[in-house]
Scaffold this active site. Structure first.
Site, PDB file in Angstrom:
ATOM      1  CG  ASP A 134       2.470  -2.178  -2.790  1.00 28.61           C
ATOM      2  OD1 ASP A 134       2.282  -0.860  -2.965  1.00 28.61           O
ATOM      3  OD2 ASP A 134       2.306  -2.752  -1.739  1.00 28.61           O
ATOM      4  CG  ASP A 135       5.319  -5.625  -5.475  1.00 30.00           C
ATOM      5  OD1 ASP A 135       5.788  -4.980  -4.587  1.00 30.00           O
ATOM      6  OD2 ASP A 135       4.445  -6.804  -5.335  1.00 30.00           O
TER       7      ASP A 135
ATOM      8  CG  HIS B 220       7.028  -2.133  -1.797  1.00 29.76           C
ATOM      9  ND1 HIS B 220       6.688  -2.162  -0.658  1.00 29.76           N
ATOM     10  CD2 HIS B 220       6.682  -2.876  -2.760  1.00 29.76           C
ATOM     11  CE1 HIS B 220       5.841  -3.177  -0.703  1.00 29.76           C
ATOM     12  NE2 HIS B 220       6.205  -3.858  -2.058  1.00 29.76           N
TER      13      HIS B 220
ATOM     14  CG  HIS C 215       9.474  -7.048  -2.706  1.00 34.14           C
ATOM     15  ND1 HIS C 215       8.916  -7.978  -1.802  1.00 34.14           N
ATOM     16  CD2 HIS C 215       8.382  -6.105  -2.799  1.00 34.14           C
ATOM     17  CE1 HIS C 215       7.592  -7.723  -1.728  1.00 34.14           C
ATOM     18  NE2 HIS C 215       7.401  -6.801  -2.057  1.00 34.14           N
TER      19      HIS C 215
ATOM     20  CG  HIS D 133       0.353  -6.104  -5.876  1.00 42.28           C
ATOM     21  ND1 HIS D 133      -0.836  -6.302  -5.103  1.00 42.28           N
ATOM     22  CD2 HIS D 133       1.261  -6.036  -5.091  1.00 42.28           C
ATOM     23  CE1 HIS D 133      -0.709  -6.281  -3.869  1.00 42.28           C
ATOM     24  NE2 HIS D 133       0.544  -6.256  -3.466  1.00 42.28           N
TER      25      HIS D 133
HETATM   26 ZN   LIG Z   1       5.367  -5.871  -2.586  1.00 44.80          ZN
END
Ligand SMILES: [Zn+2]
Length: 250
Positions: free
Chosen positions: A61-62, A112, A116, A210
């Site tokens: 993620d991210d 995603h 965020h 991540h």
């Molecule tokens: Zn995230």
């Protein structure tokens, strides 16, 4: 003596209170939404698949992040493993070359959100829809992939999100709760992250990691360690879509 007893009692009370708060928070975190179990049963939210085969999905993620995502990609390539990257639209726009590399190396790309944003903003359905559509457009324009999966920032779920995912043809890609190693915690070593994942591995899991965090160098090294060990245990790692297809075919 009485004073001592009172004192003891207040200490017990104090620690009991802390324990209670800790447990409540833990339960709250596990149950992201009161409807969570219902949505998982209806397969609107995916947390794992049922299989006896030693197959699991690594998810990141991210990102994309110019420093750490390439390291994760190198580790995956070394072990010939496929993964899924849940990218932020904003970062994909800033680093299209890395997004292209993710796609070119055969990994899946999921949505995603764009920014965020804090989950409270997600109470605004229009804001949420804009973030999802905008990110899907960015991913498509760079990789020609139509994302099929949305991972909510912070795991935040809502009725609006469920409605939007149905309308937009997206599935909500959660993760297996036991496979959250909190790899993003600053200073957590690759060895600790890897040991956690290896200890808890079971067939059909979705592992949360991540690439786009400040501890991403450790995460990338952890991926190498995880794959080294689990390949010997007979595990293979596939994309989110491949994992879902496996369940259908069983
Ligand atoms: Zn995230």
């Amino acid at each position: 003596m009485i004073i001592l007893l009172l004192h003891k009692r207040s200490i017990l009370f104090f620690f009991g209170g802390i324990l209670f708060i800790g447990i409540s928070f833990g339960v709250y975190q596990l149950a992201a939404h009161p409807e969570m179990q219902n949505w998982v049963q209806k397969k609107l939210v995916i947390t794992h698949i049922k299989t006896d085969k030693k197959v699991a999905a690594l998810t990141f993620d991210d990102g994309p992040d110019p420093d750490t995502t390439p390291l994760v990609l190198d580790a995956l390539k070394k072990h010939d493993a496929k993964a899924t990257f849940f990218v932020m639209g904003k970062r994909a726009e800033e680093h299209p070359d890395i997004l292209q590399r993710i796609a070119a190396e055969g990994h899946e790309i999921g949505n995603h959100s764009y920014s965020h944003a804090h989950y409270k903003k997600y109470n605004d359905k229009k804001f949420l829809l804009d973030e999802i559509r905008r990110t899907n457009r960015i991913i498509y324009s760079i990789t020609a992939q139509h994302p099929q999966y949305f991972r909510p920032p912070g795991g935040y779920l809502s009725y609006d999100l469920i409605d939007i995912s149905k309308e937009e043809g997206l599935t909500i890609a959660y993760w297996t709760s036991i496979q959250d190693s909190k790899d993003w915690v600053e200073g957590k070593s690759a060895e600790r992250i890897a040991a956690y994942v290896i200890k808890h591995i079971r067939p059909g899991q979705i592992i949360l990691l991540h690439d786009g965090c400040s501890n991403g160098h450790q995460t990338a090294r952890a991926v190498d360690l995880i794959l080294e060990e689990l390949k010997q245990e007979g595990y293979s790692f596939v994309s989110f879509s491949e994992l879902m297809n496996l369940e259908k075919s069983e």
